[in-house]
Design a protein around this motif. Structure first.
Motif, PDB file in Angstrom:
ATOM      1  N   ASP A   1     -21.094  39.770  48.059  1.00  0.00           N
ATOM      2  CA  ASP A   1     -20.131  40.698  48.664  1.00  0.00           C
ATOM      3  C   ASP A   1     -20.435  40.925  50.148  1.00  0.00           C
ATOM      4  O   ASP A   1     -19.518  40.982  50.972  1.00  0.00           O
ATOM      5  N   SER A   2     -21.704  41.052  50.485  1.00  0.00           N
ATOM      6  CA  SER A   2     -22.017  41.350  51.878  1.00  0.00           C
ATOM      7  C   SER A   2     -21.753  40.116  52.752  1.00  0.00           C
ATOM      8  O   SER A   2     -21.312  40.243  53.896  1.00  0.00           O
ATOM      9  N   LEU A   3     -21.976  38.942  52.208  1.00  0.00           N
ATOM     10  CA  LEU A   3     -21.685  37.723  52.977  1.00  0.00           C
ATOM     11  C   LEU A   3     -20.185  37.529  53.143  1.00  0.00           C
ATOM     12  O   LEU A   3     -19.707  37.045  54.165  1.00  0.00           O
ATOM     13  N   ARG A   4     -19.452  37.920  52.128  1.00  0.00           N
ATOM     14  CA  ARG A   4     -17.994  37.822  52.221  1.00  0.00           C
ATOM     15  C   ARG A   4     -17.491  38.750  53.336  1.00  0.00           C
ATOM     16  O   ARG A   4     -16.683  38.355  54.167  1.00  0.00           O
ATOM     17  N   LYS A   5     -18.059  39.958  53.366  1.00  0.00           N
ATOM     18  CA  LYS A   5     -17.689  40.907  54.423  1.00  0.00           C
ATOM     19  C   LYS A   5     -18.063  40.392  55.798  1.00  0.00           C
ATOM     20  O   LYS A   5     -17.380  40.672  56.781  1.00  0.00           O
ATOM     21  N   ALA A   6     -19.182  39.659  55.881  1.00  0.00           N
ATOM     22  CA  ALA A   6     -19.666  39.174  57.178  1.00  0.00           C
ATOM     23  C   ALA A   6     -18.691  38.175  57.804  1.00  0.00           C
ATOM     24  O   ALA A   6     -18.738  37.941  59.013  1.00  0.00           O
ATOM     25  N   ASN A   7     -17.809  37.588  56.965  1.00  0.00           N
ATOM     26  CA  ASN A   7     -16.756  36.725  57.506  1.00  0.00           C
ATOM     27  C   ASN A   7     -17.267  35.635  58.438  1.00  0.00           C
ATOM     28  O   ASN A   7     -16.774  35.492  59.554  1.00  0.00           O
ATOM     29  N   ILE A   8     -18.233  34.874  57.981  1.00  0.00           N
ATOM     30  CA  ILE A   8     -18.826  33.829  58.817  1.00  0.00           C
ATOM     31  C   ILE A   8     -17.821  32.683  58.946  1.00  0.00           C
ATOM     32  O   ILE A   8     -17.246  32.245  57.950  1.00  0.00           O
ATOM     33  N   PRO A   9     -17.573  32.212  60.182  1.00  0.00           N
ATOM     34  CA  PRO A   9     -16.576  31.155  60.384  1.00  0.00           C
ATOM     35  C   PRO A   9     -16.900  29.908  59.558  1.00  0.00           C
ATOM     36  O   PRO A   9     -18.075  29.552  59.405  1.00  0.00           O
ATOM     37  N   ASN A  10     -15.877  29.247  59.033  1.00  0.00           N
ATOM     38  CA  ASN A  10     -16.035  28.010  58.266  1.00  0.00           C
ATOM     39  C   ASN A  10     -16.729  28.223  56.915  1.00  0.00           C
ATOM     40  O   ASN A  10     -17.184  27.279  56.284  1.00  0.00           O
ATOM     41  N   VAL A  11     -16.845  29.482  56.490  1.00  0.00           N
ATOM     42  CA  VAL A  11     -17.476  29.792  55.204  1.00  0.00           C
ATOM     43  C   VAL A  11     -16.447  30.523  54.345  1.00  0.00           C
ATOM     44  O   VAL A  11     -15.783  31.438  54.826  1.00  0.00           O
ATOM     45  N   ASP A  12     -16.294  30.077  53.107  1.00  0.00           N
ATOM     46  CA  ASP A  12     -15.332  30.699  52.202  1.00  0.00           C
ATOM     47  C   ASP A  12     -16.091  31.206  50.976  1.00  0.00           C
ATOM     48  O   ASP A  12     -16.397  30.448  50.076  1.00  0.00           O
ATOM     49  N   MET A  13     -16.415  32.494  50.952  1.00  0.00           N
ATOM     50  CA  MET A  13     -17.193  33.057  49.841  1.00  0.00           C
ATOM     51  C   MET A  13     -16.278  33.240  48.631  1.00  0.00           C
ATOM     52  O   MET A  13     -15.755  34.325  48.362  1.00  0.00           O
ATOM     53  N   LYS A  14     -16.080  32.153  47.896  1.00  0.00           N
ATOM     54  CA  LYS A  14     -15.099  32.158  46.828  1.00  0.00           C
ATOM     55  C   LYS A  14     -15.745  32.121  45.443  1.00  0.00           C
ATOM     56  O   LYS A  14     -15.286  32.773  44.513  1.00  0.00           O
ATOM     57  N   TYR A  15     -16.808  31.323  45.299  1.00  0.00           N
ATOM     58  CA  TYR A  15     -17.392  31.105  43.972  1.00  0.00           C
ATOM     59  C   TYR A  15     -18.749  31.772  43.822  1.00  0.00           C
ATOM     60  O   TYR A  15     -19.598  31.706  44.714  1.00  0.00           O
ATOM     61  N   LEU A  16     -18.934  32.404  42.665  1.00  0.00           N
ATOM     62  CA  LEU A  16     -20.232  32.978  42.302  1.00  0.00           C
ATOM     63  C   LEU A  16     -20.590  32.386  40.936  1.00  0.00           C
ATOM     64  O   LEU A  16     -20.028  32.768  39.907  1.00  0.00           O
ATOM     65  N   SER A  17     -21.519  31.429  40.965  1.00  0.00           N
ATOM     66  CA  SER A  17     -21.868  30.657  39.764  1.00  0.00           C
ATOM     67  C   SER A  17     -23.142  31.222  39.156  1.00  0.00           C
ATOM     68  O   SER A  17     -24.230  31.045  39.690  1.00  0.00           O
ATOM     69  N   MET A  18     -22.993  31.936  38.051  1.00  0.00           N
ATOM     70  CA  MET A  18     -24.182  32.469  37.376  1.00  0.00           C
ATOM     71  C   MET A  18     -23.879  32.781  35.912  1.00  0.00           C
ATOM     72  O   MET A  18     -22.753  33.078  35.547  1.00  0.00           O
ATOM     73  N   GLY A  19     -24.947  32.692  35.095  1.00  0.00           N
ATOM     74  CA  GLY A  19     -24.809  32.926  33.665  1.00  0.00           C
ATOM     75  C   GLY A  19     -24.869  31.628  32.892  1.00  0.00           C
ATOM     76  O   GLY A  19     -24.208  30.652  33.257  1.00  0.00           O
ATOM     77  N   MET A  20     -25.704  31.596  31.848  1.00  0.00           N
ATOM     78  CA  MET A  20     -25.842  30.432  30.989  1.00  0.00           C
ATOM     79  C   MET A  20     -25.557  30.894  29.545  1.00  0.00           C
ATOM     80  O   MET A  20     -25.051  31.984  29.334  1.00  0.00           O
ATOM     81  N   SER A  21     -25.890  30.040  28.572  1.00  0.00           N
ATOM     82  CA  SER A  21     -25.508  30.349  27.191  1.00  0.00           C
ATOM     83  C   SER A  21     -25.927  31.749  26.751  1.00  0.00           C
ATOM     84  O   SER A  21     -25.162  32.464  26.109  1.00  0.00           O
ATOM     85  N   ASN A  22     -27.154  32.133  27.105  1.00  0.00           N
ATOM     86  CA  ASN A  22     -27.640  33.419  26.583  1.00  0.00           C
ATOM     87  C   ASN A  22     -27.285  34.602  27.481  1.00  0.00           C
ATOM     88  O   ASN A  22     -27.592  35.739  27.140  1.00  0.00           O
TER      89      ASN A  22
END
Ligand SMILES: *Cc1c(COP(=O)(O)O)cnc(C)c1O
Length: 218
Positions: free
Chosen positions: A172-193
């Motif tokens: 969230d904080s990186l998304r707010k930082a709005n760094i050029p050429n960066v698209d904070m779209k995906y958050l990949s976490m969580g496995m079977s358990n």
């Protein structure tokens, strides 16, 4: 079995959350069964294993790399993957950028976060992430699309929650930082358990192996 397992997980996913099948050590037949049941993203840990599988799968699914990328595999990886989820250094990204320029390709990447601040673990520390991403943002053919984390092995889902929270805050904080050429779209976490907890904490890609394919034999 695989079909029922995939359909069960898919039926539990809220809108906007994508299922990635983690396919290490599975046969091509098993992977195809998962795709036929509705899997749209394949996560591979090994470049060579992926190469064999992708020859058969073609582009029936998006191809993500989720293992540790060795230097001597970067060239091949760039050719066969659509996304690399495990970037943790500027050097690695620069090498990918160099190959991408030669291959005329744009590589989407996620930054792997060492959310448990574990020694000798892959991933960048949360406090070092913004600087790394700023460094990456000037590369022409590498595009940061979000974050990925494994978290420490805790054995139960609740144990993983604090690491998912840490990673989501950073996201969230990186998304707010709005760094050029960066698209904070995906958050990949969580496995079977842990995927249910990961979704509660904001994951929009979950990486599932065992729960789709059964226990790994090797
Ligand atoms: C194996 C693996 C998974 C899936 O683990 P399961 O416990 O089998 O669901 C997810 N992410 C990564 C990076 C993996 O290597």
């Amino acid at each position: 079995m695989i079909k029922e397992n995939v359909q069960k997980v898919l039926s539990e996913l809220p809108e906007g959350v994508e299922l990635e099948a983690a396919v290490k050590s599975r046969t091509t037949e098993e992977i195809i069964e998962a795709i036929n049941a509705g899997v749209r993203i394949i996560g591979e840990n090994y470049v060579q294993e992926a190469e064999r599988a992708f020859e058969v799968i073609g582009n029936r699914a998006r191809r993500h790399f989720i293992g540790h990328l060795q230097k001597n595999k970067i060239k091949k990886a760039v050719k066969i993957f659509d996304m690399i989820e495990t970037i943790d250094s500027i050097e690695m990204a620069q090498q990918i950028d160099k190959v991408c320029s030669e291959e005329n390709k744009l590589m989407q990447v996620l930054i792997e976060i060492n959310s448990g601040t574990e020694k000798q673990k892959f991933g960048v520390l949360p406090e070092d992430t913004e600087n790394l991403i700023i460094g990456l943002s000037s590369l022409d053919t590498v595009k940061v699309m979000g974050l990925m984390t494994m978290g420490p092995i805790t054995g139960d889902a609740e144990g993983a929650r604090p690491y998912f929270i840490t990673t989501k805050r950073l996201f969230d904080s990186l998304r707010k930082a709005n760094i050029p050429n960066v698209d904070m779209k995906y958050l990949s976490m969580g496995m079977s358990n842990s995927y249910k907890v990961a979704i509660e904490e904001g994951a929009n890609i979950i990486r599932i192996g065992t729960k789709i394919f059964g226990e790994r034999l090797k």
